[in-house]
Design an enzyme around this catalytic site. Sequence first.
Site, short mmCIF file in Angstrom:
data_model
loop_
_atom_site.label_atom_id
_atom_site.label_comp_id
_atom_site.label_asym_id
_atom_site.label_seq_id
_atom_site.Cartn_x
_atom_site.Cartn_y
_atom_site.Cartn_z
N ASP A 133 -95.01 -10.61 -37.18
CA ASP A 133 -94.81 -9.42 -37.98
C ASP A 133 -93.39 -9.42 -38.54
OD1 ASP A 133 -95.77 -7.12 -39.14
OD2 ASP A 133 -95.12 -5.83 -37.51
N TYR A 145 -90.50 -7.63 -41.38
CA TYR A 145 -89.85 -6.31 -41.47
C TYR A 145 -89.20 -6.23 -42.85
CZ TYR A 145 -87.11 -2.53 -39.09
OH TYR A 145 -86.55 -1.35 -38.66
N HIS A 186 -88.63 1.18 -45.32
CA HIS A 186 -89.07 1.43 -43.94
C HIS A 186 -87.94 1.09 -42.95
CE1 HIS A 186 -91.60 1.43 -40.33
NE2 HIS A 186 -91.16 0.21 -40.08
N ARG A 239 -81.28 4.54 -34.82
CA ARG A 239 -79.84 4.28 -34.80
C ARG A 239 -79.19 5.03 -35.95
NH1 ARG A 239 -82.64 -0.29 -34.52
NH2 ARG A 239 -82.45 -0.45 -36.77
N GLU A 247 -99.29 -2.29 -44.02
CA GLU A 247 -98.69 -3.60 -44.27
C GLU A 247 -99.61 -4.49 -45.09
OE1 GLU A 247 -96.96 -5.60 -40.94
OE2 GLU A 247 -96.35 -3.74 -39.93
N ASP A 287 -100.54 -2.18 -38.40
CA ASP A 287 -99.80 -2.53 -37.19
C ASP A 287 -99.64 -1.25 -36.35
OD1 ASP A 287 -98.05 -3.70 -35.36
OD2 ASP A 287 -96.29 -3.38 -36.64
N GLN A 296 -92.42 2.32 -27.75
CA GLN A 296 -91.48 1.44 -28.45
C GLN A 296 -90.02 1.84 -28.22
OE1 GLN A 296 -92.40 1.25 -32.64
NE2 GLN A 296 -90.76 -0.18 -33.14
N TYR A 341 -88.02 -1.25 -26.36
CA TYR A 341 -87.73 -2.29 -27.35
C TYR A 341 -86.36 -2.97 -27.21
CZ TYR A 341 -84.42 -0.21 -30.70
OH TYR A 341 -83.30 0.28 -31.31
N LYS A 370 -96.95 -2.36 -29.52
CA LYS A 370 -97.65 -2.93 -30.67
C LYS A 370 -98.84 -3.80 -30.25
CE LYS A 370 -94.23 -2.16 -33.88
NZ LYS A 370 -94.38 -1.69 -35.28
N THR A 373 -103.99 -4.71 -33.66
CA THR A 373 -103.55 -4.89 -35.04
C THR A 373 -104.83 -5.07 -35.86
OG1 THR A 373 -101.55 -6.03 -34.28
CG2 THR A 373 -102.15 -6.30 -36.60
N THR A 388 -93.95 -2.67 -42.51
CA THR A 388 -94.39 -1.48 -43.24
C THR A 388 -93.77 -1.44 -44.61
OG1 THR A 388 -94.43 -0.39 -41.11
CG2 THR A 388 -94.62 1.02 -43.04
N GLU A 417 -92.20 7.98 -40.44
CA GLU A 417 -91.39 8.28 -41.63
C GLU A 417 -91.88 9.57 -42.31
OE1 GLU A 417 -92.25 3.97 -42.60
OE2 GLU A 417 -90.58 4.40 -43.95
#
Lengths: 434, 434
Positions: free
Chosen positions: A134, A136, A141, A150, A208, A240, A247, A251, A260, A264, A367, A381
């Site tokens: 996967d 990114y 996203h 963060r 995705e 996904d 997560q 993570y 995840k 899928t 995404t 989101e």
Amino acid sequence: MSNAANRNSWVSSANGHPDFPLQNLPLGIFSPPGQAPRGGVAIGERILDLKVACDAGLFEGEAQAAAAAASGDCLNAFFALGASARRALRAALSELLAAGSPAQAQMEAQGDALLPAMADCQLQLPAKVGDYTDFYVGIHHANNVGKLFRPDNPLLPNYKHVPIGYHGRASTVCVSGTPVRRPQGQTLPPGQEAPSFGPSKRLDYELELGIWIGQGNAMGEAIAIGAAGEHVAGFCLLNDWSARDVQAWEYQPLGPFLAKNFATSVSPWVVMPEALEPFRAAQPPRPAGDPQPLPYLLDAQDQAHGGLDIELEVLLLTAAMREQGLAPQRLALSNTRYMYWTVAQMVAHHSVGGCKLQPGDLFGSGTLSGPEPTQFGSLLESTFGGKQPLTLASGETRTFLEDGDEVILRARCRREGQPAIGFGECRGVLLPAR
Amino acid sequence: MSNAANRNSWVSSANGHPDFPLQNLPLGIFSPPGQAPRGGVAIGERILDLKVACDAGLFEGEAQAAAAAASGDCLNAFFALGASARRALRAALSELLAAGSPAQAQMEAQGDALLPAMADCQLQLPAKVGDYTDFYVGIHHANNVGKLFRPDNPLLPNYKHVPIGYHGRASTVCVSGTPVRRPQGQTLPPGQEAPSFGPSKRLDYELELGIWIGQGNAMGEAIAIGAAGEHVAGFCLLNDWSARDVQAWEYQPLGPFLAKNFATSVSPWVVMPEALEPFRAAQPPRPAGDPQPLPYLLDAQDQAHGGLDIELEVLLLTAAMREQGLAPQRLALSNTRYMYWTVAQMVAHHSVGGCKLQPGDLFGSGTLSGPEPTQFGSLLESTFGGKQPLTLASGETRTFLEDGDEVILRARCRREGQPAIGFGECRGVLLPAR
């Protein structure tokens, strides 16, 4: 030729079909009623059975070899044949199914044995997934999620240099229509010192683009960016599914794992790169100040032609909406234009250190959200981290998914003067946790 | 019975053999000279060819079914049969190969066809790896590496609650003896603002225990901790080759990717859980103040008996050492006692959200370092992030691996009054970057 706008099919449901006109011809694996899985081609509301077509002697030469490879219970052998065989098969299919085809009478005589109705068939996973990766590459996203995880540091310093990706779970890649069980897992609820165990409370989808790998490379070799396109067998939709609370707790430092790997979902039809040719575009220009990609990620042809213009849509159908007879409600409409890296850049990056890609490997794009809230490809989101619920036509609200919710992804390519083609659907209904 | 210390074999090289006495009997896939791969059992300096043994009618009942499943070109079908079939095969093998076996004359008459010399055979990857997962259960390693990557925050808050793991690359899992090509990749050299591309300059090994999964679970189901042991088919050594400079630049926010996916080496012999029974131990007590595991990770039997006491060793043989006729030099001697989580906890955690495990899936434990520098399972740790070079017997020094270096992992189980058993070797020589 096979993309020519004015070509119609003698399979009448194909003409004007929103997904599967003669210009598309995606491959997949299906089971006719009561029969074993085999390869087929979507044409309108029908599927051309490649095994029956081979047995009827409809193909010759390279197209025959390709059709035979695609007529088994998975497309891996067909993917392994590479781009030339695929193009030969596509050209032959386009001729056979075109209005005025000399083969029409012979084919019509075979009736449902050759062209069963798609609605009567069970669609299957198109290939045995060797490895699933996967990426990114949806920069909006990455920015949106980065802000939530963060706040001070949404987009990390490597993002504009590295097509970030990670290995996902191949064993739980499942075809559209497979119900998905809400996972249990560890989470750290807000304000708690120690984690709790239980069903995920923040279950989400991710919109995705999926990419099926064709011919691979040997371990220790790399695929150059100029050759990367030839290693792509086709495209699909990919959801996904993500347990955001799991997560957030798990993570760091090694990435998403149980958040995840429970499921899928992919759409069943593999849209060939040749069908997407009219919908290619230049890679969108990088914003001023963004760094140039390193040379191994840079190819003039890819820059000029490696972008894709595919509309991507996510819809929700809740249990209440089903009861009220409401149609699925669109939650977002986005586009593959929001990919910061091209598919060729993903392939070149993945293999540059010598990682072996194999026919039937699957990539997710990550995404693909656009800049506007109506283009956000995940609930994380769209609800701003669960803080702003969405209101649905049924009167319900959603922050994250509820049991019984069905998530539906669709994709469509449109261009002036060109018949639209679509990807079909990627659907999955959420079952309650055990 | 099959572990009884006083049992000898009529295969004389097995008696006192450091790795493969009668008490071990690991399975693997091998090719006799000029022949196709098939399943076999290591006994002393020989391999029992399971296909030849089946054809000779040496097995009956469940053992016969298990031997037949293990006689093909990979062990996946044997793994899928589960623990009962494996135990039946082990018991039968132990009888057949024991001194005084009624079958001895018949077996000896078949000579090298039944028992070829291991040195003449090519050892293969024992199973087709479906998915490969790398855990991070070596707490000293997690601490040591955490200090280098995050000085203020070496052990993250989730570490003592979650058996941290991530998905690795299945396609590049390779058998001992496969040369490994130094990867190229992006790195951010110290003091630079923008990344560079080139061969990794900080190439490292990781000393890990490998775990082969036997019977799996359905998607959406979980394997309870009390049943987890029955889903383990066996154990091996695993070298998780790592490009530290690539890793440091790429790993945020989704974990290691190209830094690890160019190669993962495993030893060829699958040591059965039954062979390790005498070397089981209580899970080492958690330090005072550490949290109790959540109930899904807690099982009294696992706490009392789920630990393993296996010595793990990493050795280096440089090109200069080969030229000087020097023996491989030990760089570290560690032990599986340093696992913070048991294998059963890893299995239970991996599947708790419904992730499907399949026969032939592979787990790595994560690097198993001990608390002392002579027990550090990676050069990153042994050289304190590349700051304190190691001096070798050849007069050379090493911070990270040089081209031509061969890394050798070994493992041995010892217990008073019990014949030692070993894992054989996991070797790999580093080739220069392309």
